[in-house]
Design a protein around this motif. Structure first.
Motif, PDB file in Angstrom:
ATOM      1  N   GLY A   1      62.839  37.545  84.004  1.00 22.61           N
ATOM      2  CA  GLY A   1      63.282  39.207  83.408  1.00 22.61           C
ATOM      3  C   GLY A   1      64.337  39.702  83.009  1.00 22.61           C
ATOM      4  O   GLY A   1      64.750  40.013  81.795  1.00 22.61           O
TER       5      GLY A   1
ATOM      6  N   SER B   1      66.230  37.591  80.790  1.00 23.18           N
ATOM      7  CA  SER B   1      65.971  37.622  79.734  1.00 23.18           C
ATOM      8  C   SER B   1      67.202  38.587  79.077  1.00 23.18           C
ATOM      9  O   SER B   1      67.812  38.775  77.900  1.00 23.18           O
TER      10      SER B   1
ATOM     11  N   ARG C   1      67.264  44.569  74.459  1.00 23.70           N
ATOM     12  CA  ARG C   1      66.402  45.098  73.325  1.00 23.70           C
ATOM     13  C   ARG C   1      64.547  44.885  74.171  1.00 23.70           C
ATOM     14  O   ARG C   1      64.201  46.007  73.183  1.00 23.70           O
ATOM     15  N   ASN C   2      65.178  44.648  74.867  1.00 23.18           N
ATOM     16  CA  ASN C   2      64.247  44.906  75.770  1.00 23.18           C
ATOM     17  C   ASN C   2      62.601  46.342  76.142  1.00 23.18           C
ATOM     18  O   ASN C   2      61.254  46.313  75.961  1.00 23.18           O
ATOM     19  N   GLY C   3      64.088  47.246  75.704  1.00 25.92           N
ATOM     20  CA  GLY C   3      63.646  48.631  75.351  1.00 25.92           C
ATOM     21  C   GLY C   3      62.648  48.584  74.428  1.00 25.92           C
ATOM     22  O   GLY C   3      62.252  49.314  74.475  1.00 25.92           O
ATOM     23  N   ASP C   4      62.657  47.778  73.186  1.00 28.40           N
ATOM     24  CA  ASP C   4      61.928  48.176  72.408  1.00 28.40           C
ATOM     25  C   ASP C   4      60.148  47.457  72.313  1.00 28.40           C
ATOM     26  O   ASP C   4      59.444  47.986  71.086  1.00 28.40           O
ATOM     27  N   ARG C   5      60.414  46.406  73.561  1.00 29.44           N
ATOM     28  CA  ARG C   5      59.111  45.753  73.528  1.00 29.44           C
ATOM     29  C   ARG C   5      58.078  46.710  73.471  1.00 29.44           C
ATOM     30  O   ARG C   5      58.081  48.305  74.305  1.00 29.44           O
ATOM     31  N   VAL C   6      56.053  46.846  73.535  1.00 31.22           N
ATOM     32  CA  VAL C   6      55.705  47.696  72.874  1.00 31.22           C
ATOM     33  C   VAL C   6      54.874  47.675  74.913  1.00 31.22           C
ATOM     34  O   VAL C   6      54.585  48.794  75.362  1.00 31.22           O
ATOM     35  N   LEU C   7      55.148  46.369  75.676  1.00 28.36           N
ATOM     36  CA  LEU C   7      54.466  46.623  76.634  1.00 28.36           C
ATOM     37  C   LEU C   7      55.704  45.834  78.104  1.00 28.36           C
ATOM     38  O   LEU C   7      55.915  44.937  77.693  1.00 28.36           O
ATOM     39  N   THR C   8      55.757  47.223  78.760  1.00 26.18           N
ATOM     40  CA  THR C   8      56.899  47.010  79.216  1.00 26.18           C
ATOM     41  C   THR C   8      57.242  47.297  81.121  1.00 26.18           C
ATOM     42  O   THR C   8      55.605  47.390  80.975  1.00 26.18           O
ATOM     43  N   ILE C   9      57.421  46.654  81.705  1.00 24.23           N
ATOM     44  CA  ILE C   9      57.424  47.147  83.544  1.00 24.23           C
ATOM     45  C   ILE C   9      57.646  47.909  83.414  1.00 24.23           C
ATOM     46  O   ILE C   9      56.946  47.827  84.196  1.00 24.23           O
TER      47      ILE C   9
ATOM     48  N   ASN D   1      56.417  50.852  81.853  1.00 24.85           N
ATOM     49  CA  ASN D   1      55.018  51.293  81.391  1.00 24.85           C
ATOM     50  C   ASN D   1      53.482  50.622  81.727  1.00 24.85           C
ATOM     51  O   ASN D   1      52.707  50.669  81.092  1.00 24.85           O
ATOM     52  N   MET D   2      53.658  48.958  81.476  1.00 29.72           N
ATOM     53  CA  MET D   2      52.908  48.289  82.710  1.00 29.72           C
ATOM     54  C   MET D   2      51.583  48.776  83.225  1.00 29.72           C
ATOM     55  O   MET D   2      51.813  50.007  84.078  1.00 29.72           O
ATOM     56  N   ASN D   3      50.645  48.434  83.324  1.00 32.88           N
ATOM     57  CA  ASN D   3      49.645  48.850  84.693  1.00 32.88           C
ATOM     58  C   ASN D   3      50.197  48.816  85.856  1.00 32.88           C
ATOM     59  O   ASN D   3      50.575  47.669  86.509  1.00 32.88           O
ATOM     60  N   PRO D   4      49.848  50.048  86.459  1.00 29.16           N
ATOM     61  CA  PRO D   4      51.216  50.138  87.775  1.00 29.16           C
ATOM     62  C   PRO D   4      50.296  49.456  89.011  1.00 29.16           C
ATOM     63  O   PRO D   4      51.268  49.060  89.554  1.00 29.16           O
TER      64      PRO D   4
END
Lengths: 532, 532
Positions: free
Chosen positions: B41, B44, B51-59, B61-64
């Motif tokens: 990660g 990348s 660009r990572n910040g544009d993703r819907v699912l990120t480290i 905001n994922m399931n903590p």
């Protein structure tokens, strides 16, 4: 106090609608009393006279998300069907001699024969002594050999990597590339799963977070396959419905998506959109235009896409073609194909193999944040690996015999035979159902189900109410009791208010299917007369 | 901004300690720089330049709960091991020629041969044409036939009931009855699972509820098998540790249980107690007295018992005997046996079969509230069923050839051969490890692992810190890099503060195991010298 306990127990049984017992059923075996819907738990409560309250884990303090989940495909109708089967075995007289389970997409249970080549490869991997046997063709041996070389100690009994065996992930990637006309697929983005269900739940699990208004919202079609609603409940996420347009061949409408995501933003954080194509239970095949609309919508609204494509081989209508979400996404150009996050699911359980019991499946993740992907791998590793025999079955699905190989001809005959047969049955089912007054079935373009709309007279609706049942549950229970046919009420999948449906599979052998459809026709006609 | 991103990514990689890549490794292949611990990660992130910040699912905001989970058995050490294997394949020069994976209880991968009879039964079920073959013994055919008759359409490819095939549940019940000297077992209380892990997670899922101080607390041993801590994290429950007493042969002390449950009641709602017997990673076998203590404690404190008994066949010390929790519970009399809620787990993956890849297992639930049990069935039904080939493997474990049957002799030879061999290796491992200065290993009475305590000099602890690693992770990484031996640091299982351990399996063939132990001895001696 005692009476109140009974009442609570019965209510509970009705609410859960779950485990039906033969306790409380009248001597005539009539199911029509609420008492027959007492759960095992309730019955036990009566026997134990309250000792229940001493338990550590009770219905009152257990995981409320699990309690709230529902899964109609194996729900009360199926439990009732098992009871009736037992009664028949014990010599009970019924107006029919067997229960016909048209409730679940379980092809082999309905008599479909396994693909010989698939079973040969799995058997060779299981018992390598068979490599000596002339009974097995060279191409099956070659595939089994290659897979075993990838297994620890060359044994199916070793754990695979959590992501799945390397060579099988490479084969999946090749399959996807070929299917999509050469668009590259990376084996590192392929995960072998325990059936598709496992993959879908795993991805959902990554997605959920937040509390209150920030809880993750997941958009699902209505009607849906109830795995989705059950998983959403288990994970304490928010279910956001979007309705498919029955009057328009179960089409997916972008405005409907838009309306519902906007409304949902008032009370949750919509994060993902689930699509089932070909549709389950609805049987439609989405057009390329429709898929483009969905992708554009996901892009605009910043939604993660889950594409349930397990019926990708099950296309029956000549006007239809399966378009994978990945291919359409790619063809929409880099603005979309480099950004929209997508996971596509596939399975050994459907298609022409119908190998449900092997629990084979895979998912391909596209544009997933690599950090999240590392978390996905970790999550999978806790469960060690998916069953290796199922992985082998998946390999045969994506890497079948090729022209020139020994098994090619037989494999092709078997495959085409099954698919032609399914197409014939889809046509037959649609045709007969549409001859029944008070029933209407959309074009059955793909998948394995019919989901006809049924007219239920108001008298029957009132009677259902007295039994504490949804009208279509009442209808399906009657159908089961009177004909032995087990189908699932539309309320288990969701439907527009005031409409009623059931889902039946098209998997029976043609001659039996004809009889079944005729029986449904007669039942329905009588049902309308009785409640006129 | 860019530099900060790199730093954050590296930190993240270190914190997760998860996916190690070959990026950033120095030209000499030295692993000793933090850069080599960059996650995929992070790498990348560098490539994508944000660009990572544009993703819907990120480290972010994922399931903590998923993010927080850890699973050491397949953690960073194992990922590093895979990298080293790849380097070796590519011709890289190392002080060793192969990586030896002593990190996971995967018997077949270490060369253990499958039980012939088991594979024959599964192969017959998979490819019924083999019923014609004289190569297969009659008793294997008889078992396969019986199982197929229980399958829909007599095919392994049909879904089974979610609880598992009827005849297999009956066989499990008979096995449990025989094991426990005739105490009755009800097939309705047996659930076939996808390995034991699946059963354990499922029961935990039923148990969890509540928020804040009412969150469900689950007591687990330290050291533990990390499935427990990972599942607790995933389910957002509270982990309550109780320490096993290393100085007393990893004994379980009732006062330790009492102290910890009392302390936990201040901040959560303790609901269940997990026991692993024989112990993983600790290898002790609990005495009957100890089990009685645990049951009394559970009774007094109103705790639900989860008994992980997957190593019940793996007893090596002549002074020890496996006592099932169920049997001890029953012998304590009705006050206990009618009330204490217990689930016992078993698996095809351990014992003498070692069939991990089949993902077979079962659980027996005792004294569970029938309403909760109905919910358990519903929960299982969402995942449809456990893999049927694994169910068949489970059947052979509980229903092996009997005296007088054709396969009995061969089966018995194979079984006893494997168990004797394991006992020999347990003895050898314990003996050699205890000859190493600065290492101490308790009696290895059962299971498949040694969990020696290792002395790590303070200089090495400081060096580990500079790499952002736990001291025993540093130790195990060094061991892997210098000898190719892959073991798991004790910190992945939990250990008393200030103590260090590693877990190694005893599964290698004897001659290889001797070499491995010698190599560990040499490494450890040099490690102490280097950091003296």
């Amino acid at each position: 106090m005692y009476a109140a306990g009974v009442r609570a127990a019965v209510d509970c049984g009705l609410r859960l609608g779950w485990r039906l017992t033969d306790r409380g059923a009248g001597p005539a075996g009539a199911w029509g009393s609420a008492a027959s819907l007492i759960t095992e738990g309730a019955a036990s409560l009566l026997r134990d006279n309250g000792r229940n309250g001493d338990r550590v884990l009770t219905i009152g303090n257990m995981n409320p998300q699990v309690r709230a989940a529902e899964y109609a495909v194996r729900g009360p109708i199926v439990i009732k069907a098992a009871e009736i089967e037992k009664e028949l075995q014990q010599g009970s007289q019924k107006p029919f001699t067997e229960v016909i389970r048209a409730n679940i997409g379980d092809a082999h249970a309905m008599g479909q024969q396994p693909i010989t080549f698939l079973r040969q490869v799995v058997a060779l991997c299981t018992d390598p002594e068979l490599f000596e046997s002339p009974q097995f063709p060279a191409d099956a041996k070659e595939r089994a050999q290659r897979i075993l070389l990838d297994c620890g100690g060359q044994s199916l009994g070793s754990y695979s990597a959590s992501q799945g065996l390397d060579c099988i992930r490479r084969d999946v990637a090749k399959y996807v590339e070929t299917r999509d006309g050469g668009i590259p697929a990376d084996p590192d983005n392929i995960y072998i799963t325990t059936g598709a269900s496992d993959g879908i739940i795993t991805i959902m699990k990554l997605l959920v977070s937040g509390e209150g208004r920030m809880r993750t919202g997941l958009m699902i079609p209505i009607p849906q396959y109830p795995l989705y609603s059950a998983a959403i409940s288990e994970l304490n996420a928010v279910q956001i419905n979007y309705y498919l347009d029955e009057d328009n061949g179960w089409a997916l409408d972008k405005n409907e998506l838009k309306r519902n995501v906007n409304a949902a933003r008032e009370y949750c954080n919509p994060k993902a959109l689930c699509i089932i194509n070909p549709g389950n239970p609805t049987g439609q095949v989405q057009s390329k235009k429709c898929i483009e609309d969905v992708i554009t919508f996901a892009y605009e609204e910043k939604l993660f896409l889950l594409a349930d494509e397990v019926y990708q081989e099950n296309i029956y209508s000549k006007d239809c073609k399966f378009h994978s979400f990945k291919k359409v996404l790619h063809e929409m150009g880099p603005e979309y194909s480099n950004t929209v996050e997508l996971v596509s699911f596939h399975s050994t359980s459907k298609g022409y193999t119908g190998e449900c019991g092997f629990r084979g499946g895979y998912m391909e993740v596209i544009n997933m944040d690599p950090e999240v992907q590392a978390q996905l791998e970790k999550l999978l590793s806790v469960r060690l690996c998916s069953p290796v025999p199922g992985q082998v079955a998946m390999d045969v699905v994506v890497n079948p015999p090729k022209p020139g190989e020994e098994s090619y001809e037989m494999f092709t005959l078997e495959k085409m035979g099954i698919l032609h047969n399914l197409a014939e049955k889809a046509k037959l089912t649609e045709k007969v159902l549409n001859t029944i007054p008070g029933m209407r079935c959309n074009h059955l373009q793909g998948a394995m189900y019919a989901f006809p709309r049924i007219f239920i007279p108001s008298k029957a609706i009132i009677e259902a109410e007295t039994h504490g049942m949804a009208p279509d549950m009442f209808y399906c229970m009657r159908l089961l009791e009177e004909t032995g046919i087990c189908v699932v009420p539309g309320s288990g999948f969701g439907q527009k208010e005031g409409t009623y449906h059931f889902r039946m599979t098209i998997l029976l052998p043609v001659e039996k299917l004809k009889v079944l459809l005729q029986n449904i026709k007669e039942f329905h006609t009588k049902f309308l007369q009785k409640h006129a």
